[in-house]
Write a protein that holds these residues in place. Structure first.
Motif, short mmCIF file in Angstrom:
data_model
loop_
_atom_site.label_atom_id
_atom_site.label_comp_id
_atom_site.label_asym_id
_atom_site.label_seq_id
_atom_site.Cartn_x
_atom_site.Cartn_y
_atom_site.Cartn_z
N VAL A 87 -0.19 17.17 3.76
CA VAL A 87 1.39 16.51 2.64
C VAL A 87 0.08 15.54 1.77
O VAL A 87 -0.61 14.77 1.96
N ILE A 88 0.31 16.32 0.98
CA ILE A 88 -0.54 15.45 -0.49
C ILE A 88 0.34 14.65 -1.64
O ILE A 88 0.46 15.64 -2.13
N GLU A 89 0.32 13.77 -1.50
CA GLU A 89 1.54 13.17 -2.71
C GLU A 89 1.25 12.96 -3.36
O GLU A 89 1.72 13.52 -5.28
N ASP A 90 -0.42 12.94 -4.09
CA ASP A 90 -0.99 13.10 -5.10
C ASP A 90 -2.14 13.48 -4.87
O ASP A 90 -3.22 13.48 -4.95
N PRO B 257 0.69 -1.34 0.29
CA PRO B 257 -0.46 0.22 -0.08
C PRO B 257 0.77 1.26 -0.33
O PRO B 257 2.07 1.19 0.89
N HIS B 258 0.37 2.31 -0.70
CA HIS B 258 0.78 3.43 -1.36
C HIS B 258 -0.15 4.53 -0.41
O HIS B 258 -0.98 4.49 -0.02
N SER B 259 1.06 5.63 1.04
CA SER B 259 0.00 6.60 1.69
C SER B 259 0.85 8.15 0.65
O SER B 259 2.07 8.53 0.29
N PHE B 260 -0.69 8.71 0.22
CA PHE B 260 -0.39 9.27 -0.66
C PHE B 260 -0.87 10.80 -0.23
O PHE B 260 -0.81 12.06 -0.54
N LEU B 261 -1.03 10.41 1.37
CA LEU B 261 -1.68 11.99 2.56
C LEU B 261 -0.69 11.36 3.52
O LEU B 261 -1.46 10.17 4.35
N ARG B 262 -0.53 12.65 4.11
CA ARG B 262 -0.28 12.31 5.28
C ARG B 262 0.21 14.04 6.07
O ARG B 262 0.30 14.77 5.68
N SER C 184 1.23 17.78 -6.68
CA SER C 184 0.96 16.50 -5.25
C SER C 184 1.17 18.54 -4.41
O SER C 184 1.34 19.86 -4.85
N ALA C 185 1.01 18.79 -3.00
CA ALA C 185 1.19 19.78 -2.29
C ALA C 185 1.44 20.09 -0.81
O ALA C 185 1.19 18.49 -0.16
N ALA C 186 1.50 20.64 -0.22
CA ALA C 186 1.55 20.52 1.12
C ALA C 186 0.91 22.11 2.12
O ALA C 186 1.21 22.91 1.07
N CYS C 187 0.77 21.57 2.85
CA CYS C 187 -0.39 22.90 3.69
C CYS C 187 -0.50 22.96 5.09
O CYS C 187 -0.46 21.82 5.86
N VAL C 188 -0.14 24.61 5.63
CA VAL C 188 1.04 24.87 6.87
C VAL C 188 -0.30 25.94 7.55
O VAL C 188 -0.72 26.32 6.50
N PHE D 258 3.59 23.63 -3.37
CA PHE D 258 2.85 23.17 -4.50
C PHE D 258 4.15 22.13 -5.38
O PHE D 258 5.19 23.20 -5.59
N ASP D 259 3.96 21.56 -6.20
CA ASP D 259 4.74 20.97 -7.40
C ASP D 259 4.36 20.18 -7.89
O ASP D 259 3.12 19.95 -8.35
N THR D 260 5.28 20.19 -9.17
CA THR D 260 4.64 19.83 -10.95
C THR D 260 5.26 18.36 -10.75
O THR D 260 4.33 18.01 -11.74
N GLU D 261 5.49 17.32 -9.49
CA GLU D 261 5.35 15.91 -9.49
C GLU D 261 4.72 15.65 -8.34
O GLU D 261 4.95 16.54 -7.41
N ASN D 262 4.15 14.34 -8.52
CA ASN D 262 4.23 13.57 -7.51
C ASN D 262 5.49 13.28 -6.17
O ASN D 262 6.42 13.08 -6.61
N ARG D 263 5.44 13.54 -5.64
CA ARG D 263 6.82 13.68 -4.22
C ARG D 263 5.54 13.73 -2.79
O ARG D 263 4.75 14.27 -2.68
#
Length: 519
Positions: A204-207, A5-10, A222-226, A241-246
């Motif tokens: 953190v949203i990886e995808d 399994p992959h975690s795309f949200l943290r 992908s994106a991160a929010c604080v 925001f990033d232009t790649e899944n990360r």
């Protein structure tokens, strides 16, 4: 083949179990415990109270205050040599109790110093240097660039909550299209990632494609929010925001939170500067209003052979509702007045100015004090909604006959001292503006040489009662008779001493005195 399994949200949540050891925050305590063990054979342990432990943690896991607790004997020392017994435990516990008393005083002193140091930091005024011409937009842009450099992302945006806290508005961005910079708003309802961040968590949203229900504001893989918040108030959210899944590591989200803290400081600084400028202008206007009000109160008594006149007024705030006044009239007469409007500061100041103007206006064509008060009462009633009340004493002294006619309304006091006779001249009367059918008549007294006529506002009564002098007018009259002042200024100075203005300068009440003494 079984896929992992992959975690795309943290969600990054602060670890609240990390709290400093109390022994480390209390200098010398660990050494004391070691020496106690060597001498007595008993080990000591610092037991922090549950309340102190909870207080040292806030919602983000940061320590808020110093630890509080006490030392207790834990167990017999393992270092005790064979054949040697430990000291008597009861005696050792008595010693520990004495140590705890000293420790409690030390903790209390350190806590007070800790608080005072922080309070002194808040006393530093927020001042904008003359050479600081950088606009807030430039400083926010610099903070967003710092967020991109620390995370390696390609775009960043700051969204600020509106006053109703139901919308987020884009206020600054880097790496987004220029047309996005038009104060675009989006509803907070449904913005799950922003809501989670405003609760104090880093998201953190990886995808974003797979987790579209988290509703990121921009279309990036992908994106991160604080959260962007002060110590007590959520202000908005910071997105990168990033232009790649990360993924964004814990170190990177911590750096984003530091940048968000810098942005919050910049926003609060702008608010503080604006409030400081507004407060400065407000203080200037208040000072001008105070000077205007003070200028309306006479400070130079008229030079008359027949009577000596003195007055004194002190307001409880910058503005107040008390005043005294005197005016020479035709036909060798003197008009005096003392007014009191009991209301909050601004309302009292405006009410006193209005009352003073009405007295001056109606005294131009009314011949008796009672008629003046009746006309003033009618004007107050007609010009208000029935919520403006005032106390007033108005008198006319004929300098040839020494006949004093006066009329009073409300809670002003008046005392006549003539020879061995003391007379209380006023009682609780209907205030001006309270009853449209109220009728005010006047009284007449003779002001012979050596006689005193004293008028005072209700604030003088309250102040005298506060300092333990007494609240009754008769008590004031008896004390004045005993003091035997010889001049008007001496009577005012004597009453000021009884008011204890030197030992307790905050009056809390508007106060006025008016004294006439026959010559």
């Amino acid at each position: 083949m079984k896929s992992s399994p992959h975690s795309f949200l943290r969600l990054h949540v602060e670890d609240q179990d990390k709290i400093s050891d109390p022994l480390q925050s209390l200098p010398g305590l660990e050494s004391l415990a070691q020496r106690f063990e060597d001498v007595t054979g008993w080990t000591l342990k610092f037991r922090e109270t549950a309340e102190s432990y909870r207080r040292r943690l806030d919602d983000r896991g940061f320590e808020e205050s110093l630890p509080q607790g006490k030392l207790t004997i834990d167990d017999m020392s393992a270092k005790l040599p064979a054949g040697k017994s430990a000291c008597h435990r009861v005696r050792c516990e008595e010693l520990v109790d004495s140590i705890n008393d000293l420790l409690g005083q030390l903790e209390s002193s350190r806590s007070e110093i800790w608080k005072r140091d922080a309070e002194l930091a808040t006393a530093v005024p927020v001042v904008q240097p003359a050479e600081d011409d950088q606009h807030i937009a430039s400083r926010l842009q610099a903070s967003l660039n710092a967020a991109l450099e620390s995370t390696g992302a390609q775009a960043a945006a700051l969204y600020v909550l509106n006053d109703a806290t139901n919308e987020l508005t884009l206020r600054s961005s880097v790496g987004l299209a220029t047309h996005e910079f038009a104060g675009r708003t989006r509803p907070l309802q449904g913005a799950l990632a922003d809501l989670e961040a405003l609760l104090g968590h880093a998201v953190v949203i990886e995808d974003t494609e797979l987790l579209r229900h988290w509703n990121p504001p921009e279309d990036f893989p992908s994106a991160a929010c604080v959260p962007v918040s002060s110590a007590t108030t959520p202000l908005g959210t910071l997105w990168v925001f990033d232009t790649e899944n990360r993924d964004f590591s814990s170190e990177q989200t911590n750096l984003l939170e530091i940048v968000a803290g810098r942005i919050a400081a910049e926003l609060e600084r702008e608010v503080a500067l604006a409030q400081g400028a507004e407060s400065s202008e407000y203080q200037k206007e208040l000072a001008q209003a105070r000077n205007w009000q003070e200028a309306k109160i006479p400070n130079k008594p008229p030079l008359l052979e027949e009577v000596e006149v003195r007055g004194w007024t002190q307001q409880s705030g910058i503005l107040g509702g008390d005043f005294h006044s005197w005016t020479t009239l035709p036909d060798h007469k003197l008009a005096v007045s003392l007014g009191d409007v009991q209301a909050p500061m601004f309302e009292a100041g405006l009410g006193a100015a209005n009352l003073h103007a009405l007295v001056q206006c109606h005294s131009e064509y009314q011949s008796s004090p009672g008629q003046v008060l009746n006309r003033v009462a009618e004007s107050l009633w007609a010009g208000s909604m029935g919520d403006q009340f005032a106390s007033l004493l108005y008198g006319i002294l004929d300098l040839e006959t020494r006949e004093l006619q006066f009329s009073a309304a409300g809670f002003v006091g008046a005392i006549h001292l003539s020879g061995s006779k003391t007379e209380i001249l006023t009682d609780s009367l209907a205030p001006l503006g309270g009853d449209p059918e109220a009728y005010y008549s006047h009284m007449t007294r003779q002001l012979s040489p050596g006689d005193f006529f004293l008028a005072f506002s209700d604030g003088v009564r309250h102040r005298l009662a506060t300092v333990g002098f007494g609240h009754e007018d008769q008590q004031l009259a008896e004390q004045l008779r005993h003091a035997q002042p010889r001049r008007s200024v001496e009577m005012i100075e004597q009453i000021q001493q009884w008011l204890q203005l030197d030992t307790a300068p905050d009056p809390r009440f508007d106060m006025s005195l008016l004294v006439l003494r026959g010559r």
